[in-house]
Design an enzyme around this catalytic site. Structure first.
Site, PDB file in Angstrom:
ATOM      1  N   THR A  36       0.812  -1.225   0.000  1.00 39.76           N
ATOM      2  CA  THR A  36       0.000   0.000   0.000  1.00 39.76           C
ATOM      3  C   THR A  36       0.838   1.264   0.000  1.00 39.76           C
ATOM      4  OG1 THR A  36      -1.770  -1.116   1.179  1.00 39.76           O
ATOM      5  CG2 THR A  36      -1.734   1.264   1.346  1.00 39.76           C
ATOM      6  N   ASP A  80       1.474  -6.506  -4.681  1.00 40.46           N
ATOM      7  CA  ASP A  80       0.635  -6.527  -3.484  1.00 40.46           C
ATOM      8  C   ASP A  80       1.135  -7.736  -2.705  1.00 40.46           C
ATOM      9  OD1 ASP A  80      -2.600  -5.739  -2.657  1.00 40.46           O
ATOM     10  OD2 ASP A  80      -1.660  -7.509  -1.777  1.00 40.46           O
ATOM     11  N   SER A  81       1.289  -7.610  -1.405  1.00 41.71           N
ATOM     12  CA  SER A  81       1.939  -8.698  -0.663  1.00 41.71           C
ATOM     13  C   SER A  81       1.095  -9.974  -0.619  1.00 41.71           C
ATOM     14  CB  SER A  81       2.326  -8.250   0.743  1.00 41.71           C
ATOM     15  OG  SER A  81       1.215  -8.223   1.586  1.00 41.71           O
ATOM     16  N   SER A  82      -0.137  -9.918  -1.101  1.00 36.74           N
ATOM     17  CA  SER A  82      -0.920 -11.157  -1.230  1.00 36.74           C
ATOM     18  C   SER A  82      -0.288 -12.070  -2.268  1.00 36.74           C
ATOM     19  CB  SER A  82      -2.347 -10.854  -1.662  1.00 36.74           C
ATOM     20  OG  SER A  82      -2.835  -9.762  -0.953  1.00 36.74           O
ATOM     21  N   ASP A 113      -0.154  -7.091   4.553  1.00 37.32           N
ATOM     22  CA  ASP A 113      -0.987  -8.297   4.634  1.00 37.32           C
ATOM     23  C   ASP A 113      -0.176  -9.550   4.974  1.00 37.32           C
ATOM     24  OD1 ASP A 113      -3.196  -6.804   4.084  1.00 37.32           O
ATOM     25  OD2 ASP A 113      -3.420  -7.457   2.011  1.00 37.32           O
ATOM     26  N   THR A 188       1.956 -10.523  14.396  1.00 38.91           N
ATOM     27  CA  THR A 188       0.769 -10.961  13.658  1.00 38.91           C
ATOM     28  C   THR A 188       0.032  -9.710  13.216  1.00 38.91           C
ATOM     29  OG1 THR A 188       0.529 -12.858  15.111  1.00 38.91           O
ATOM     30  CG2 THR A 188      -1.421 -12.238  13.894  1.00 38.91           C
ATOM     31  N   CYS A 301      -4.894 -19.275  19.495  1.00 38.94           N
ATOM     32  CA  CYS A 301      -5.018 -18.026  20.262  1.00 38.94           C
ATOM     33  C   CYS A 301      -3.924 -17.048  19.843  1.00 38.94           C
ATOM     34  CB  CYS A 301      -4.869 -18.301  21.760  1.00 38.94           C
ATOM     35  SG  CYS A 301      -6.174 -19.329  22.410  1.00 38.94           S
TER      36      CYS A 301
END
Ligand code: ASP
Length: 366
Positions: A36, A80-82, A113, A188, A301
């Site tokens: 981005t 795009d990091s996807s 991402d 994360t 978790c």
């Protein structure tokens, strides 16, 4: 090998420097892969897409005021990091390797991402790292009025060039976002909305940026010995992440575990590493481990740790030889699995290395 999303070859362009004078200032290499931070709006489709790097640098004339020399290198076709994959990981690692002796620090710009996956993997690939490698990006493109890109980029460069007594303050792979520096392999992405997009639930920030840039020296990795940088480029993608949910079907689990060429499984379990104790499920896992496939227990978790054997619902897993990822993130567990499988070691050594901290990615939990 599984089929993976492949990348084209990526010729690399150098085209920015903030100073021509060869002074004794710290030298920083800025590596732009996409994300981005450098995107622009395509008004035809109304979507954000990766653009080129030159506009980023034009938008931050402040970079000229920093007390360091900046050179940059960019993927010719920023992504795009996807679209990130292991070939791009190798590209990033090779840029660092090829420039390691000539620069004092590295700042890697990627999309947020998959930044935790990418930076975690790079942390394993770079053995005996003794210089700062700081990943950053932004939630809003650099051209937007309310952008978070400027602060993220400027402070990352400051961190990468921070030296004390001629030694880097940071000598590990980190992720900087919204005033906090984290150990990359502890992070994360938690929010697609907040500027504070990342969290490191099981390890405190290594530095915080306020009026001053405060490093927490006691939390940083301190490199020892004179070993040279080794870059491990062989990553194994023949792995899967299997997330448990109540009602998961045995047929589905069996089909995943019987995938051709499968070498490793990240099993995302509940809470402190718990899973159904249905004997058919345990039998499936046991047979998979006996075939030589590594199964790693990671908690779903965001915070806390696997505690194998703490509950009855994890004691079976312990008995069949599941690998304990303790308080590692899924991102880091995936990275470590790709890295250790790529080294090609025997089972005992694999388990021993997986269950200990190699780059500060897990806490010392018994
Ligand atoms: N989709 C973008 C990417 O990861 C999001 C970002 O950069 O924050 O490339």
């Amino acid at each position: 090998m599984f089929d993976t999303f492949t990348s084209q070859s990526i010729p690399i362009l150098f085209f920015y420097k903030n100073s021509d004078k060869m002074t004794r200032k710290r030298k920083i290499l800025l590596i732009y892969t996409g994300g981005t931070i450098g995107m622009v709006k395509d008004y035809k489709t109304n979507t954000l897409k990766a653009f080129d790097f030159s506009q980023i640098l034009d938008k931050i004339p402040e970079l000229n005021q920093l007390d360091c020399q900046i050179r940059s290198v960019s993927f010719e076709n920023p992504i795009d990091s996807s679209n990130m994959n292991t070939r791009y990981y190798v590209q990033i690692a090779e840029i660092i390797e090829n420039n390691y002796d000539d620069f004092d620090g590295f700042v890697v710009l990627t999309g947020s991402d998959t930044m935790s996956y990418t930076s975690s993997t790079i942390s394993f690939m770079l053995e005996h790292l003794k210089k700062p490698v700081i990943f950053t990006g932004s939630q809003l493109p650099i051209g937007y009025l309310r952008t978070d890109a400027k602060e993220n980029l400027i402070t990352s460069i400051e961190i990468a060039s921070a030296y004390k007594d001629d030694k880097p303050i940071v000598s590990e792979v980190c992720l900087y976002f919204e005033y906090k520096l984290y150990r990359a392999n502890r992070t994360t992405k938690l929010s697609a909305e907040q500027f504070e997009a990342f969290a490191s639930m099981n390890y405190p920030p290594l530095a915080e940026s306020g009026v001053h840039l405060n490093f927490h020296d006691d939390l940083l990795v301190s490199p020892t010995g004179n070993s040279q940088l080794i870059v491990r480029k062989n990553l194994c993608s023949d792995i899967v992440v299997l997330k448990l949910f109540p009602g998961i079907s045995l047929t589905f689990v069996s089909s995943v575990l019987n995938t051709k060429n499968l070498k490793g499984v990240i099993l995302e379990t509940y809470g402190a590493g718990n899973a159904p104790d249905d004997s058919r499920f345990i039998k499936l896992l046991k047979a998979t481990i006996e075939k030589g496939i590594h199964i790693v227990n990671v908690t779903q978790c965001a915070g806390g740790s696997v505690l194998l054997g703490h509950y009855e619902t994890s004691s079976q897993l312990k008995k069949i030889g599941i690998i304990d990822a303790k308080d590692m993130t899924t991102e880091s567990a995936v990275a470590k699995l790709m890295y250790l499988l790529g080294i090609g070691i025997q089972k005992e050594e694999f388990v021993m290395l997986y269950e200990q901290s190699l780059r500060g990615e897990m806490s010392n939990i018994k």
